[in-house]
Design a protein around this motif. Structure first.
Motif, PDB file in Angstrom:
ATOM      1  N   GLY A  52      37.625 -47.539  -9.963  1.00  0.00           N
ATOM      2  CA  GLY A  52      37.427 -47.033  -8.702  1.00  0.00           C
ATOM      3  C   GLY A  52      38.430 -47.396  -7.779  1.00  0.00           C
ATOM      4  N   GLY A  53      39.053 -48.802  -8.416  1.00  0.00           N
ATOM      5  CA  GLY A  53      40.126 -49.042  -7.766  1.00  0.00           C
ATOM      6  C   GLY A  53      41.495 -47.549  -7.623  1.00  0.00           C
ATOM      7  N   ALA A  54      42.428 -47.871  -7.035  1.00  0.00           N
ATOM      8  CA  ALA A  54      43.672 -47.086  -7.170  1.00  0.00           C
ATOM      9  C   ALA A  54      44.253 -46.766  -8.397  1.00  0.00           C
ATOM     10  CB  ALA A  54      44.711 -48.115  -6.034  1.00  0.00           C
ATOM     11  N   ASP A  55      44.559 -48.403  -9.134  1.00  0.00           N
ATOM     12  CA  ASP A  55      45.088 -48.519 -10.392  1.00  0.00           C
ATOM     13  C   ASP A  55      44.433 -46.999 -11.217  1.00  0.00           C
ATOM     14  OD1 ASP A  55      46.311 -50.379  -9.245  1.00  0.00           O
ATOM     15  OD2 ASP A  55      45.790 -51.972 -10.095  1.00  0.00           O
ATOM     16  N   SER A  56      42.757 -47.625 -11.666  1.00  0.00           N
ATOM     17  CA  SER A  56      42.187 -47.137 -12.687  1.00  0.00           C
ATOM     18  C   SER A  56      42.122 -45.146 -11.989  1.00  0.00           C
ATOM     19  CB  SER A  56      41.591 -48.172 -13.026  1.00  0.00           C
ATOM     20  OG  SER A  56      40.339 -47.949 -11.929  1.00  0.00           O
ATOM     21  N   MET A  57      41.902 -45.448 -10.466  1.00  0.00           N
ATOM     22  CA  MET A  57      41.728 -43.681 -10.207  1.00  0.00           C
ATOM     23  C   MET A  57      42.990 -43.306 -11.111  1.00  0.00           C
ATOM     24  SD  MET A  57      39.234 -42.512  -9.630  1.00  0.00           S
ATOM     25  CE  MET A  57      39.669 -40.880  -8.927  1.00  0.00           C
ATOM     26  N   ALA A  58      44.324 -43.964 -10.896  1.00  0.00           N
ATOM     27  CA  ALA A  58      45.467 -43.306 -11.145  1.00  0.00           C
ATOM     28  C   ALA A  58      45.787 -43.162 -12.171  1.00  0.00           C
ATOM     29  CB  ALA A  58      46.895 -44.157 -10.525  1.00  0.00           C
ATOM     30  N   LEU A  59      45.352 -43.972 -13.277  1.00  0.00           N
ATOM     31  CA  LEU A  59      45.210 -44.086 -14.858  1.00  0.00           C
ATOM     32  C   LEU A  59      44.390 -42.712 -14.911  1.00  0.00           C
ATOM     33  CD1 LEU A  59      46.441 -45.369 -17.353  1.00  0.00           C
ATOM     34  CD2 LEU A  59      44.144 -46.700 -17.006  1.00  0.00           C
ATOM     35  N   ALA A  60      42.868 -42.339 -14.567  1.00  0.00           N
ATOM     36  CA  ALA A  60      42.430 -41.330 -15.129  1.00  0.00           C
ATOM     37  C   ALA A  60      42.701 -40.089 -14.536  1.00  0.00           C
ATOM     38  CB  ALA A  60      40.856 -41.391 -14.294  1.00  0.00           C
ATOM     39  N   SER A  61      43.260 -39.841 -12.954  1.00  0.00           N
ATOM     40  CA  SER A  61      44.056 -38.805 -12.880  1.00  0.00           C
ATOM     41  C   SER A  61      45.688 -38.278 -13.448  1.00  0.00           C
ATOM     42  CB  SER A  61      44.696 -38.658 -11.894  1.00  0.00           C
ATOM     43  OG  SER A  61      45.701 -39.244 -11.832  1.00  0.00           O
ATOM     44  N   ALA A  62      46.252 -39.430 -14.521  1.00  0.00           N
ATOM     45  CA  ALA A  62      47.172 -39.006 -15.029  1.00  0.00           C
ATOM     46  C   ALA A  62      46.405 -38.380 -16.444  1.00  0.00           C
ATOM     47  CB  ALA A  62      47.716 -40.478 -15.606  1.00  0.00           C
ATOM     48  N   ALA A 194      50.739 -46.758  -8.566  1.00  0.00           N
ATOM     49  CA  ALA A 194      49.844 -46.044  -8.763  1.00  0.00           C
ATOM     50  C   ALA A 194      49.061 -45.490  -7.453  1.00  0.00           C
ATOM     51  CB  ALA A 194      49.440 -47.577  -9.297  1.00  0.00           C
ATOM     52  N   ARG A 195      49.364 -46.796  -6.521  1.00  0.00           N
ATOM     53  CA  ARG A 195      48.175 -46.594  -5.297  1.00  0.00           C
ATOM     54  C   ARG A 195      49.105 -44.995  -4.234  1.00  0.00           C
ATOM     55  NH1 ARG A 195      44.736 -48.770  -1.746  1.00  0.00           N
ATOM     56  NH2 ARG A 195      44.432 -50.843  -3.288  1.00  0.00           N
ATOM     57  N   LYS A 196      50.493 -45.197  -4.472  1.00  0.00           N
ATOM     58  CA  LYS A 196      50.635 -43.715  -3.806  1.00  0.00           C
ATOM     59  C   LYS A 196      50.721 -42.298  -5.126  1.00  0.00           C
ATOM     60  CE  LYS A 196      55.608 -46.038  -2.320  1.00  0.00           C
ATOM     61  NZ  LYS A 196      56.614 -46.416  -3.049  1.00  0.00           N
ATOM     62  N   ALA A 197      50.417 -42.516  -6.363  1.00  0.00           N
ATOM     63  CA  ALA A 197      49.966 -41.613  -6.592  1.00  0.00           C
ATOM     64  C   ALA A 197      48.469 -41.126  -6.182  1.00  0.00           C
ATOM     65  CB  ALA A 197      49.538 -42.290  -8.626  1.00  0.00           C
ATOM     66  N   CYS A 198      48.096 -41.615  -6.535  1.00  0.00           N
ATOM     67  CA  CYS A 198      46.040 -41.779  -5.608  1.00  0.00           C
ATOM     68  C   CYS A 198      46.697 -41.013  -4.043  1.00  0.00           C
ATOM     69  CB  CYS A 198      45.489 -43.029  -5.485  1.00  0.00           C
ATOM     70  SG  CYS A 198      45.072 -43.226  -7.124  1.00  0.00           S
ATOM     71  N   MET A 199      47.369 -41.312  -3.055  1.00  0.00           N
ATOM     72  CA  MET A 199      48.061 -40.632  -2.419  1.00  0.00           C
ATOM     73  C   MET A 199      48.412 -39.668  -2.153  1.00  0.00           C
ATOM     74  SD  MET A 199      48.947 -44.400   0.042  1.00  0.00           S
ATOM     75  CE  MET A 199      49.773 -43.441   0.981  1.00  0.00           C
ATOM     76  N   ALA A 200      49.402 -38.726  -2.988  1.00  0.00           N
ATOM     77  CA  ALA A 200      50.045 -37.620  -3.329  1.00  0.00           C
ATOM     78  C   ALA A 200      48.870 -36.863  -3.872  1.00  0.00           C
ATOM     79  CB  ALA A 200      51.423 -38.322  -4.164  1.00  0.00           C
ATOM     80  N   GLN A 201      47.860 -37.230  -4.455  1.00  0.00           N
ATOM     81  CA  GLN A 201      46.955 -36.362  -4.972  1.00  0.00           C
ATOM     82  C   GLN A 201      45.609 -35.842  -4.453  1.00  0.00           C
ATOM     83  OE1 GLN A 201      47.436 -36.210  -9.748  1.00  0.00           O
ATOM     84  NE2 GLN A 201      47.307 -38.106  -9.214  1.00  0.00           N
ATOM     85  N   SER A 202      45.446 -36.953  -3.318  1.00  0.00           N
ATOM     86  CA  SER A 202      44.329 -36.901  -2.084  1.00  0.00           C
ATOM     87  C   SER A 202      43.458 -37.609  -3.005  1.00  0.00           C
ATOM     88  CB  SER A 202      44.151 -35.784  -1.300  1.00  0.00           C
ATOM     89  OG  SER A 202      45.120 -35.285  -0.940  1.00  0.00           O
TER      90      SER A 202
END
Ligand SMILES: Nc1ncnc2c1ncn2[C@@H]1O[C@H](COP(=O)(O)OP(=O)(O)OP(=O)(O)O)[C@@H](O)[C@H]1O
Length: 345
Positions: A52-62, A194-202
């Motif tokens: 649920g952290g930024a790194d693995s949420m970014a990974l899940a989205s990708a 990774a953090r920016k990617a989460c922010m960019a995808q809300s």
């Protein structure tokens, strides 16, 4: 307009890994004619391990974005360590986010964290056991982990501080586990991306309070150690440490191969290690042979430290009639008539 550069970067990192997985698990399937019926195996399943952290949420989205384009099924697992009150509700929330991304299957797995090796190691052991079991249960060919270049730099520093040789400087492998199950697509990517990617995808992310808890060694390193190093040595230090990991891994692999080949040449007809021949080898090769011999005799690898091997090595390089050396796992090493005997006593 294309995606945000950070989103493009995380997707590219995941796409590369999915390509590798596809080549390994469904070789040639892309070349089969589509109009001729054939018994194709089911599409491979790739799971993301998500805290649920930024790194693995970014990974899940990708993963959710890239997998369908390659005919790969994508699912997600979150592990509830049960270390904080309400962690079960949080895990359900993470599963909800994975479902929202379009991943299926998704699952939250509750584990019991023991005490062996300290809190961090115990949580990690429980987590990997749960992920292993989930991968088997779902028939997944790979599990993606969100470790970044920053995590790698921390791991290298922890290894350096242990003083136990280049294997521990080599950090985490991009591919590891049984059959290469675990993949780390973000090992070359920095945490900020990774953090920016989460922010960019809300994407909502959850910051684990353990990550900021100074009771944890890694957390102290992250929040105090590395910033101090960056201040003293410059921003490039994280990248340099990650590069050190890769170079050390290559060196360590080469030395392991060398030691494997040299081992046969230092054993006599009865299979005993000949001290004179061991003496002639470079220390890095000799110590690897000694370590292997100790493990083969029953010493548990995890309890066998550099200082143990150094002591055994002195039977070869600093021989002055010393007695038997006791190693973990009730293994004993002693010199007998020009031979080194390592066995369970
Ligand atoms: N509770 C968990 N459930 C599932 N996977 C996890 C969990 N904790 C960690 N992981 C996996 O291990 C990787 C590295 O773990 P680490 O503890 O360093 O991550 P983290 O700091 O929690 O941050 P993030 O989730 O942002 O990666 C994560 O990226 C994730 O893939």
């Amino acid at each position: 307009m294309g995606p945000h550069p950070a989103v493009a970067a995380i997707r590219l990192a995941v796409r590369r890994v999915l390509h590798d997985i596809l080549i390994e698990h469904a070789p040639g399937s892309a070349d089969l004619p589509r109009d001729v019926p054939h018994d194709l195996p089911p599409p491979p399943l790739v799971l993301v391990a998500c805290s649920g952290g930024a790194d693995s949420m970014a990974l899940a989205s990708a993963l959710a974005f890239e997998a369908p384009k390659l005919g790969i099924r994508a699912g997600g697992i979150t592990v509830d360590h049960g270390l904080q009150s309400g962690s079960d509700l949080r895990a359900d929330e993470v599963v909800g986010r994975l479902v929202d991304l379009g991943l299926t299957p998704t699952e939250s797995i509750a584990v019991t964290v023991g005490r062996d090796g300290g809190p961090e190691a115990a949580a990690r052991d429980a987590r990997y056991a749960a992920l292993d079991a989930a991968a088997r249960r779902h028939g997944a060919c790979a599990v993606l982990l969100g470790h970044t270049r920053d995590d790698q730099a921390e791991t290298v520093l922890l290894g350096l501080a242990r003083g136990s040789g280049i294997r521990s400087l080599s950090g985490m492998a991009a591919v590891s586990g049984t059959g290469g199950r675990y993949r780390r697509p973000f090992l070359q990517l920095d945490r900020q991306t990774a953090r920016k990617a989460c922010m960019a995808q809300s994407l909502p992310v959850w910051d684990d309070p353990h990550n900021a808890d100074p009771a944890y060694t890694r957390s102290r390193l992250r929040h105090e150690g590395l910033p101090a190093l960056e201040k003293a040595l410059g921003k490039g230090v994280v990248e340099a440490l990650a590069r050190t990991a890769q170079l050390s891994r290559d060196d360590a692999d080469a030395l392991d191969v060398w030691a494997g080949q040299a081992e046969a040449s230092v054993r006599d007809a009865a299979g005993l290690l000949e001290c004179a021949k061991l003496y002639a080898l470079p220390p890095a090769v000799r110590r690897r042979i000694l370590r292997r011999a100790a493990i083969e005799a029953g010493a548990p690898a995890g309890s066998l430290f550099a200082r143990h091997i150094e002591e055994v090595d002195r039977l070869i390089t600093g021989w002055r009639g010393q007695g038997a050396i006791n190693l973990p796992g009730k293994v004993v090493a002693q010199r007998q008539g020009g031979r080194l005997v390592i066995r369970q006593g």
